[in-house]
Design a protein around this motif. Structure first.
Motif, PDB file in Angstrom:
ATOM      1  N   LEU A  90      22.347  20.190 -27.921  1.00 59.85           N
ATOM      2  CA  LEU A  90      21.516  21.372 -28.161  1.00 59.85           C
ATOM      3  C   LEU A  90      20.990  21.953 -26.846  1.00 59.85           C
ATOM      4  N   VAL A  91      20.661  21.092 -25.891  1.00 63.40           N
ATOM      5  CA  VAL A  91      20.262  21.574 -24.572  1.00 63.40           C
ATOM      6  C   VAL A  91      21.420  22.320 -23.913  1.00 63.40           C
ATOM      7  N   LEU A  92      22.642  21.803 -24.092  1.00 59.47           N
ATOM      8  CA  LEU A  92      23.827  22.492 -23.582  1.00 59.47           C
ATOM      9  C   LEU A  92      23.938  23.882 -24.186  1.00 59.47           C
ATOM     10  N   PHE A  93      23.691  24.003 -25.491  1.00 59.98           N
ATOM     11  CA  PHE A  93      23.721  25.313 -26.136  1.00 59.98           C
ATOM     12  C   PHE A  93      22.684  26.246 -25.510  1.00 59.98           C
ATOM     13  N   VAL A  94      21.472  25.734 -25.300  1.00 60.41           N
ATOM     14  CA  VAL A  94      20.409  26.568 -24.732  1.00 60.41           C
ATOM     15  C   VAL A  94      20.809  27.061 -23.339  1.00 60.41           C
ATOM     16  N   ALA A 142      20.991   2.296 -32.287  1.00 59.97           N
ATOM     17  CA  ALA A 142      22.116   3.195 -32.559  1.00 59.97           C
ATOM     18  C   ALA A 142      21.614   4.609 -32.826  1.00 59.97           C
ATOM     19  N   ASN A 143      20.533   4.720 -33.597  1.00 55.12           N
ATOM     20  CA  ASN A 143      19.973   6.034 -33.884  1.00 55.12           C
ATOM     21  C   ASN A 143      19.486   6.709 -32.609  1.00 55.12           C
ATOM     22  N   THR A 144      18.838   5.943 -31.726  1.00 55.78           N
ATOM     23  CA  THR A 144      18.339   6.511 -30.477  1.00 55.78           C
ATOM     24  C   THR A 144      19.479   7.105 -29.653  1.00 55.78           C
ATOM     25  N   ILE A 145      20.587   6.376 -29.569  1.00 55.60           N
ATOM     26  CA  ILE A 145      21.742   6.876 -28.812  1.00 55.60           C
ATOM     27  C   ILE A 145      22.261   8.177 -29.425  1.00 55.60           C
ATOM     28  N   MET A 146      22.383   8.210 -30.757  1.00 58.97           N
ATOM     29  CA  MET A 146      22.893   9.413 -31.415  1.00 58.97           C
ATOM     30  C   MET A 146      21.941  10.591 -31.260  1.00 58.97           C
ATOM     31  N   VAL A 147      20.637  10.323 -31.322  1.00 61.47           N
ATOM     32  CA  VAL A 147      19.654  11.395 -31.167  1.00 61.47           C
ATOM     33  C   VAL A 147      19.713  11.974 -29.759  1.00 61.47           C
ATOM     34  N   LEU A 148      19.807  11.117 -28.759  1.00 53.97           N
ATOM     35  CA  LEU A 148      19.885  11.601 -27.382  1.00 53.97           C
ATOM     36  C   LEU A 148      21.140  12.443 -27.168  1.00 53.97           C
ATOM     37  N   ILE A 149      22.250  12.050 -27.807  1.00 55.96           N
ATOM     38  CA  ILE A 149      23.488  12.827 -27.682  1.00 55.96           C
ATOM     39  C   ILE A 149      23.320  14.206 -28.312  1.00 55.96           C
ATOM     40  N   ILE A 151       9.845  20.918 -32.666  1.00 54.95           N
ATOM     41  CA  ILE A 151       9.432  22.317 -32.549  1.00 54.95           C
ATOM     42  C   ILE A 151       9.973  22.923 -31.251  1.00 54.95           C
ATOM     43  N   SER A 152       9.874  22.183 -30.150  1.00 54.15           N
ATOM     44  CA  SER A 152      10.349  22.691 -28.855  1.00 54.15           C
ATOM     45  C   SER A 152      11.843  22.984 -28.886  1.00 54.15           C
ATOM     46  N   VAL A 153      12.623  22.033 -29.433  1.00 54.22           N
ATOM     47  CA  VAL A 153      14.074  22.217 -29.502  1.00 54.22           C
ATOM     48  C   VAL A 153      14.422  23.405 -30.385  1.00 54.22           C
ATOM     49  N   TYR A 154      13.789  23.513 -31.554  1.00 55.10           N
ATOM     50  CA  TYR A 154      14.092  24.601 -32.476  1.00 55.10           C
ATOM     51  C   TYR A 154      13.785  25.962 -31.853  1.00 55.10           C
ATOM     52  N   VAL A 155      12.622  26.092 -31.215  1.00 55.30           N
ATOM     53  CA  VAL A 155      12.237  27.374 -30.629  1.00 55.30           C
ATOM     54  C   VAL A 155      13.171  27.752 -29.480  1.00 55.30           C
ATOM     55  N   LEU A 156      13.537  26.788 -28.641  1.00 61.64           N
ATOM     56  CA  LEU A 156      14.448  27.075 -27.529  1.00 61.64           C
ATOM     57  C   LEU A 156      15.826  27.493 -28.033  1.00 61.64           C
ATOM     58  N   VAL A 157      16.315  26.813 -29.067  1.00 59.26           N
ATOM     59  CA  VAL A 157      17.617  27.170 -29.632  1.00 59.26           C
ATOM     60  C   VAL A 157      17.561  28.581 -30.226  1.00 59.26           C
ATOM     61  N   ALA A 158      16.488  28.904 -30.942  1.00 57.14           N
ATOM     62  CA  ALA A 158      16.346  30.245 -31.524  1.00 57.14           C
ATOM     63  C   ALA A 158      16.266  31.302 -30.428  1.00 57.14           C
ATOM     64  N   LEU A 159      15.511  31.022 -29.387  1.00 58.44           N
ATOM     65  CA  LEU A 159      15.364  31.964 -28.278  1.00 58.44           C
ATOM     66  C   LEU A 159      16.712  32.230 -27.604  1.00 58.44           C
ATOM     67  N   ALA A 160      17.448  31.157 -27.319  1.00 61.70           N
ATOM     68  CA  ALA A 160      18.753  31.312 -26.668  1.00 61.70           C
ATOM     69  C   ALA A 160      19.760  31.987 -27.594  1.00 61.70           C
ATOM     70  N   GLY A 161      19.756  31.642 -28.866  1.00 66.61           N
ATOM     71  CA  GLY A 161      20.711  32.214 -29.809  1.00 66.61           C
ATOM     72  C   GLY A 161      20.518  33.704 -30.009  1.00 66.61           C
ATOM     73  N   VAL A 197      32.631  20.869 -28.638  1.00 66.15           N
ATOM     74  CA  VAL A 197      31.579  19.924 -28.242  1.00 66.15           C
ATOM     75  C   VAL A 197      30.404  20.021 -29.200  1.00 66.15           C
ATOM     76  N   LEU A 198      30.038  21.254 -29.574  1.00 69.71           N
ATOM     77  CA  LEU A 198      28.923  21.437 -30.495  1.00 69.71           C
ATOM     78  C   LEU A 198      29.263  20.890 -31.873  1.00 69.71           C
ATOM     79  N   ALA A 199      30.512  21.056 -32.305  1.00 69.73           N
ATOM     80  CA  ALA A 199      30.932  20.493 -33.595  1.00 69.73           C
ATOM     81  C   ALA A 199      30.817  18.972 -33.572  1.00 69.73           C
ATOM     82  N   ALA A 200      31.180  18.369 -32.429  1.00 70.31           N
ATOM     83  CA  ALA A 200      31.021  16.913 -32.298  1.00 70.31           C
ATOM     84  C   ALA A 200      29.545  16.537 -32.381  1.00 70.31           C
TER      85      ALA A 200
END
Length: 494
Positions: free
Chosen positions: A208-212, A196-203, A278-288, A323-326
């Protein structure tokens, strides 16, 4: 021959591995848990506990300090967390059992230190689970408002305890519901919880990739002008704020006893989770930063730099923000799940060591999980989440985490000296500099914590140590062994 108090406080739990010829059937005395978690699912545990609400809203706190160089701050915070992760990886590969930092301290530093660290990690997991559940209540109501226009009423969305000008109610029902759902899922077994955790993490990673992707469509290079304007002080201050977005990595080691091939899987999962985070955080910061003017990144502004707000500004509609709130709602669910899981496994290890009553070590024959522990933790966390505002909770989370990080690093140094022959599939690179740097970094952050945080921690620690001195040290499994050995010596002397 009586055992002295100093001997009781410093006695260490022996490291008995399955490869030892005298004990081929188990790693330790007491009940066993089933090994059902693979490396990928374990990696998702680390990502699930780490990528929480922080990344959805941390930019509004960090960008005003560092400006566009906040990207460097994310990397620095990741490196600091990585030092701790390297130490965890070595300890987890050498001692692949439940209990995480508590168990490592018991093996390396003795019973008293283990009890102190148990107080730290139980405070960390229990309080953070409650605080996160309270936060989930707000995000869930926001999501319900945006989608169906029917959030929970204020009376069932807020605790009865006032904080500042915050609204009060009867009970924070959504927070209680979240804890109950996570508790029920954990009772079904570690394997199902991991899936269940794996499914939620992938979502939430997909969100976050959508945000980037959307953020990069509005990317403007000139928003990175004057990159170093805030200087080293600003970058360091932002890194301190961001550091606590990485504190969930230690959750990986709490699953040590339920992992297939733990001596290889634990270090791999820790390192993989760290790289992903680290990769996700840096990409989100860069895009934001590329998508929004710097002056709009301020917690004092009506328009905060929450990722949902940035998406709404880019797209001109509320759909992407919804979508991001979800994604935030799902994100908090997985954080709560893994945090509750970690606490139940620490209590299980303590119960098996008889530092707590035997009831805490009971394992369901059907699910092979500590059901009593899970219910106990669920009830306590639900009560805190339902009746205490999150503002009272957050400040006490960090102190337990930093103490745990420091002790694991110290444990690496001690075991290298006392048990050099111990098989370590993973060894900390740059030893002894890496664990020493870990202790220094954690000590620096601890020094900056508020006095009230230390007061709360001191009161909680006093309660735990009082329990240990009056009950735990007399009933512990090692205490029984020492008493039996002393009796044998006494009879031989006669």
């Amino acid at each position: 021959m009586a055992i002295s108090l100093s001997q009781q406080l410093t006695r260490r739990k022996p490291i008995v591995l399955a490869t030892d010829p005298d004990h081929p059937e188990h790693h330790h005395a007491g009940p066993e848990l089933e090994r059902t978690i693979g490396t990928f699912a374990l990696t998702m545990f680390g990502v699930g506990a780490t990528v929480g609400t922080g990344i959805f809203f941390v930019l509004q706190e960090a960008v005003p300090d560092a400006g566009p160089a906040v990207i460097v701050s994310f990397i620095l915070a990741g490196v600091a967390a990585g030092l701790s992760a390297l130490c965890y990886a070595e300890m987890a590969s050498a001692i692949p059992v439940s209990g995480s930092t508590y168990s490592y301290a018991y093996h390396a530093l003795g019973e008293l230190v283990a009890m102190i660290i148990a107080a730290c990690v139980l405070l960390e997991y229990g309080v953070s689970a409650s605080a996160v559940a309270v936060g989930w209540s707000g995000y869930l109501n926001e999501f319900l408002e945006q989608t169906i226009g029917m959030p929970f009423p204020d009376a069932l969305s807020y605790s009865p305890i006032p904080y500042g000008e915050n609204t009060t109610g009867i009970l924070n029902l959504p927070a209680v519901i979240l804890v109950v759902l996570c508790t029920l899922l954990l009772m079904r077994g570690a394997g199902e919880s991991a899936r269940a955790n794996t499914i939620m993490v992938l979502i939430k990673l997909a969100v976050l990739v959508l945000f980037v992707i959307i953020g990069l469509t509005a990317f403007q290079v000139d928003r990175f002008d004057n990159f170093w304007a805030s200087g080293a002080g600003g970058i360091s201050a932002a890194a301190g704020t961001i550091f606590f977005s990485f504190i969930g990595l230690d959750a990986v080691s709490t699953a040590g006893e339920e992992v297939k091939d733990p001596q290889k899987a634990l270090p791999r999962a820790l390192m993989a989770a760290l790289v992903i985070v680290i990769s996700v955080y840096v990409l989100v910061a860069l895009a934001g930063i590329g998508a929004q003017p710097l002056e709009q990144f301020s917690s004092d502004q009506q328009q905060s730099a929450g990722l949902a707000v940035i998406l709404e500004n880019i797209t001109g509609n509320a759909f992407a923000g919804t979508v991001l709130a979800a994604g935030a709602v799902i994100s908090i669910f997985s954080v709560t799940l893994v945090t509750l899981y970690g606490q139940t496994r620490i209590l299980f290890a303590m119960g098996r060591d008889r530092m707590l009553p035997d009831k805490f070590a009971e394992v369901s024959p059907k699910t092979l999980t500590p059901v009593f522990n899970t219910i106990f933790v669920g009830v306590v966390v639900a009560l805190i989440a339902g009746f205490v505002p999150s503002d009272y909770l957050w400040d006490t989370v960090s102190i337990g985490t930093l103490m745990a990080f420091s002790v694991v690093a110290l444990g690496v140094i001690v075991l290298r000296r006392t048990r050099p022959e111990l098989h370590r599939p993973f060894k900390v690179p740059g030893y002894p500099l890496t664990p020493i740097l870990t202790i220094i970094v954690c000590g620096t952050v601890l020094h900056g914590l508020a006095a009230i945080t230390w007061l709360i921690f001191g009161v909680w620690l006093a309660i735990v140590l009082a329990f240990y001195f009056f009950w735990g040290r007399h009933h512990s499994r090692l205490g029984a062994r020492d008493t039996e050995a002393a009796g044998v010596v006494g009879r031989d002397a006669e």
